[in-house]
Motif scaffolding. Structure first.
Motif, mmCIF file in Angstrom:
data_model
loop_
_atom_site.group_PDB
_atom_site.id
_atom_site.type_symbol
_atom_site.label_atom_id
_atom_site.label_comp_id
_atom_site.label_asym_id
_atom_site.label_seq_id
_atom_site.Cartn_x
_atom_site.Cartn_y
_atom_site.Cartn_z
ATOM 1 N N VAL A 68 47.225 -94.539 80.311
ATOM 2 C CA VAL A 68 46.307 -93.445 80.013
ATOM 3 C C VAL A 68 45.156 -93.453 81.012
ATOM 4 N N THR A 69 44.571 -94.611 81.212
ATOM 5 C CA THR A 69 43.424 -94.711 82.119
ATOM 6 C C THR A 69 43.807 -94.270 83.530
ATOM 7 N N LEU A 70 44.918 -94.759 84.026
ATOM 8 C CA LEU A 70 45.347 -94.396 85.368
ATOM 9 C C LEU A 70 45.778 -92.933 85.466
ATOM 10 N N GLY A 71 46.292 -92.402 84.370
ATOM 11 C CA GLY A 71 46.829 -91.046 84.392
ATOM 12 C C GLY A 71 45.835 -89.935 84.129
ATOM 13 N N ILE A 72 44.720 -90.230 83.472
ATOM 14 C CA ILE A 72 43.830 -89.124 83.092
ATOM 15 C C ILE A 72 42.386 -89.279 83.541
ATOM 16 N N VAL A 73 41.934 -90.486 83.808
ATOM 17 C CA VAL A 73 40.536 -90.663 84.194
ATOM 18 C C VAL A 73 40.362 -90.284 85.660
ATOM 19 N N LYS A 74 39.383 -89.427 85.912
ATOM 20 C CA LYS A 74 39.090 -88.963 87.269
ATOM 21 C C LYS A 74 37.724 -89.473 87.668
ATOM 22 N N TRP A 75 37.545 -89.752 88.928
ATOM 23 C CA TRP A 75 36.276 -90.259 89.419
ATOM 24 C C TRP A 75 35.508 -89.124 90.038
ATOM 25 N N ALA B 157 39.051 -76.821 83.847
ATOM 26 C CA ALA B 157 38.458 -77.314 82.599
ATOM 27 C C ALA B 157 39.345 -78.377 81.961
ATOM 28 N N ILE B 158 40.642 -78.219 82.096
ATOM 29 C CA ILE B 158 41.574 -79.217 81.560
ATOM 30 C C ILE B 158 41.657 -80.417 82.508
ATOM 31 N N HIS B 159 41.825 -80.152 83.780
ATOM 32 C CA HIS B 159 42.035 -81.216 84.769
ATOM 33 C C HIS B 159 40.868 -82.196 84.862
ATOM 34 N N TRP B 160 39.645 -81.695 84.759
ATOM 35 C CA TRP B 160 38.467 -82.535 84.983
ATOM 36 C C TRP B 160 37.790 -83.007 83.702
ATOM 37 N N HIS B 161 38.400 -82.803 82.542
ATOM 38 C CA HIS B 161 37.676 -83.138 81.311
ATOM 39 C C HIS B 161 37.500 -84.638 81.076
ATOM 40 N N HIS B 162 38.182 -85.475 81.848
ATOM 41 C CA HIS B 162 37.980 -86.927 81.755
ATOM 42 C C HIS B 162 37.287 -87.495 82.991
ATOM 43 N N LYS B 163 36.703 -86.639 83.787
ATOM 44 C CA LYS B 163 36.000 -87.105 84.992
ATOM 45 C C LYS B 163 34.779 -87.910 84.561
ATOM 46 N N ILE B 164 34.619 -89.073 85.165
ATOM 47 C CA ILE B 164 33.527 -89.965 84.789
ATOM 48 C C ILE B 164 32.180 -89.443 85.276
ATOM 49 N N SER B 165 32.130 -89.017 86.507
ATOM 50 C CA SER B 165 30.869 -88.512 87.070
ATOM 51 C C SER B 165 30.821 -86.991 86.946
ATOM 52 N N PRO B 166 29.639 -86.413 87.088
ATOM 53 C CA PRO B 166 29.534 -84.956 86.968
ATOM 54 C C PRO B 166 30.465 -84.222 87.938
ATOM 55 N N TYR B 167 30.983 -83.112 87.475
ATOM 56 C CA TYR B 167 31.855 -82.265 88.289
ATOM 57 C C TYR B 167 30.986 -81.313 89.107
ATOM 58 N N HIS B 168 31.319 -81.197 90.394
ATOM 59 C CA HIS B 168 30.668 -80.221 91.266
ATOM 60 C C HIS B 168 31.767 -79.459 91.988
#
Length: 186
Positions: free
Chosen positions: A179-186, A102-113
């Motif tokens: 920030v963008t490189l460190g927290i945004v997930k694809w 929940a913490i790791h993926w909270h900045h994921k751009i696309s839906p989490y599966h």
């Protein structure tokens, strides 16, 4: 969707955040309200399922904490580490993988599966709503967002993020890139 349920007091959140109030310092009121807004959105997506509440409250209390505990712009892993250590230390018994996710993926751009998809996806959508100040609604009604923002005003939270990006990154531009490189997930 049903009307949004706004809980103005969450004892677990108050207890969790109290441990870090002095570390968060002057940013505490804005962060607290951000935490309450995101919990409210996530719980709405989860149909206010009481089985998810402790996990969601804990994940959001800790999701950005590494900004203050580690002074890091790449704060996801430090935030996860603090949450997981406290889960163990205080014997909360929360599913460690769900809490970390929940913490790791909270900045994921696309839906989490994947594992714990229901709760992780609710948290991801909730944080995007708040991070965008409601510009990204993720299925939430404008009226619900207004109600939540009125209940828990911003109190400069987004300005705090810009200030921390500048302070930790050396400039707003460099900090924003970190920030963008460190927290945004694809």
């Amino acid at each position: 969707m049903a009307a949004i349920l706004i809980k103005r007091q969450r004892p677990r959140v108050e207890e969790l955040l109290a441990r870090y109030a002095s570390v968060i310092g002057r940013d505490f009121p804005g962060y607290r309200n951000h935490v309450y807004r995101t919990i409210t959105y996530a719980m709405h997506f989860l149909g206010n399922d009481p089985e998810c509440e402790a996990l969601v409250e804990t994940a959001f209390a800790y999701h950005d904490i590494g900004l203050w505990t580690e002074h890091e712009l790449a704060y996801l892993e430090p935030s996860e580490a603090v949450a997981l250590a406290d889960n163990e230390r205080y014997g909360w018994g929360l599913d460690a993988e769900a809490l970390r996710g929940a913490i790791h993926w909270h900045h994921k751009i696309s839906p989490y599966h994947g594992p714990h998809e229901r709760v992780i996806e609710a948290c991801r959508k909730a944080d995007w709503i708040d991070a965008s100040k409601g510009a990204l609604r993720k299925g939430m009604s404008k009226d619900a967002i207004v109600q939540v923002e009125e209940a828990f005003p911003n109190l400069g939270f987004h300005d705090t993020l810009l200030r921390l990006a500048k302070d930790y990154g050396g400039s707003t531009l460099v900090g924003g890139i970190k920030v963008t490189l460190g927290i945004v997930k694809w």
